[in-house]
Design a protein around this motif. Structure first.
Motif, PDB file in Angstrom:
ATOM      1  N   LYS A 108     -30.806 -32.263   2.381  1.00  0.00           N
ATOM      2  CA  LYS A 108     -32.212 -32.691   2.315  1.00  0.00           C
ATOM      3  C   LYS A 108     -32.713 -33.739   3.385  1.00  0.00           C
ATOM      4  N   VAL A 109     -33.630 -33.490   3.866  1.00  0.00           N
ATOM      5  CA  VAL A 109     -34.040 -34.231   5.148  1.00  0.00           C
ATOM      6  C   VAL A 109     -35.351 -34.800   4.930  1.00  0.00           C
ATOM      7  N   GLY A 110     -35.346 -36.271   5.158  1.00  0.00           N
ATOM      8  CA  GLY A 110     -36.689 -37.142   4.944  1.00  0.00           C
ATOM      9  C   GLY A 110     -37.703 -36.688   5.869  1.00  0.00           C
ATOM     10  N   SER A 186     -38.850 -35.472   0.996  1.00  0.00           N
ATOM     11  CA  SER A 186     -37.480 -34.948   1.577  1.00  0.00           C
ATOM     12  C   SER A 186     -37.439 -33.447   1.261  1.00  0.00           C
TER      13      SER A 186
END
Length: 323
Positions: A108-110, A186
């Motif tokens: 997961k990426v912010g 996210s």
């Protein structure tokens, strides 16, 4: 190099999807909203070995699934059709479904709050120094955020729920979060459904432990037993309770009448002379106490034996070797 036509691309996609369906029996249907190409590439690398990620248009995936079902007679794969809604992809895997799902969740990426984006979670701005100069107070005033000037910078006084889950992000909220350097959201692949050998179920099932299964099984047996007892229908689970209830009824009749049977004689004897019941209870208590006393005596005896053996080992000398 000659560029493939749309028809050739569709044929190649059909062949690839049909091959994966033949090779894998487990499929995770994942939502891919706001997932970038670099992020998706990292997920593919992380799952490489026992899993394959396949994206594509829903119409193409449905078409390929339908063609495969018609060509192979595998009607169970048609259960995937209703799940191909929205921006989704497929993860074909031979590994443990729970482990694969947990691996996918790691990537997961912010992301910043963009204008018009639907908030997946509540966004709360915590109190503290923002590092912004006093000229930036207009942002906070528009959003009704209480502030004060502290050492030449703007400080938020109380926690403020800036955006609620499900609401669209406004321009003021997005600008403020950008100035504060907050990336509240996210994104990553989210498992929506699980396909396993023709069965489709929710991903929450993967989180069940053996204790949860035992608890649910026991609850089911309890419900079956209660229903069987209520309608007097014999089942394996209700049989012991039925025998006990029948014995109680027969015992009640025996106590109230002259009729007797071996299992009721001792009860009737106790009812005629309650003192015998008191004697029996006292005897049981004495047996229990005697057992405890015997155990304590054995412990004391063992302790004495150990002490005697220690004295013999020293041979009359103390532990420092003095006479």
């Amino acid at each position: 190099m000659v560029k493939a036509t749309k028809a050739e691309k569709k044929i190649a996609y059909d062949a690839k999807l049909c091959q994966l369906i033949d090779e894998f029996t487990q499929i995770l249907v994942v939502a891919a909203d706001n997932v970038g190409s670099t992020q998706l590439q990292n997920i593919r690398k992380g799952l490489r070995g026992d899993s394959v990620v396949l994206m594509g248009k829903n119409t193409m995936m449905k078409r390929s699934v339908k063609i495969h079902a018609e060509n192979t007679g595998n009607a169970a794969i048609l259960n995937l059709m209703p799940l191909l809604q929205g921006n989704v992809g497929l993860i074909f895997t031979k590994g443990d479904l729970k482990e694969v799902s947990e691996e996918v969740a790691k990537y997961k990426v912010g992301a910043p709050a963009r204008v018009g984006l639907v908030a997946p979670i509540d966004v709360v701005v915590q109190p503290g120094n923002t590092g912004l100069d006093p000229s930036q107070t207009s942002f906070f005033q528009v959003l009704n955020i209480p502030t004060k000037i502290n050492k030449g910078t703007v400080e938020i006084i109380t926690p403020v729920e800036l955006i609620k889950q499900g609401d669209k992000v406004g321009s003021s909220e997005a600008a403020l979060l950008a100035k504060l350097g907050i990336r509240p959201f996210s994104y990553g692949l989210v498992v929506q459904s699980v396909y396993d050998n023709g069965s489709v179920f929710s991903p929450e099932v993967l989180d069940l432990t053996e204790d949860d299964l035992v608890q649910k099984f026991a609850a089911g047996i309890s419900m079956v037993t209660s229903l069987a007892l209520a309608i007097s229908y014999p089942t394996l689970a209700a049989a012991p309770h039925m025998f006990i209830n029948a014995y109680k009824n027969a015992l009640a009749i025996s106590v109230a009448t002259e009729y007797t049977f071996p299992q009721a004689e001792k009860v009737k004897e106790f009812l005629k002379d309650p003192s015998k019941f008191a004697v029996a209870v006292a005897a049981v208590s004495a047996d229990a106490g005697g057992g405890a006393s015997a155990g304590a005596a054995k412990v004391e005896e063992k302790k004495e034996v150990v002490e005697e053996s220690d004295e013999e080992d020293y041979g009359g000398f103390d532990m420092f070797g003095d006479e």
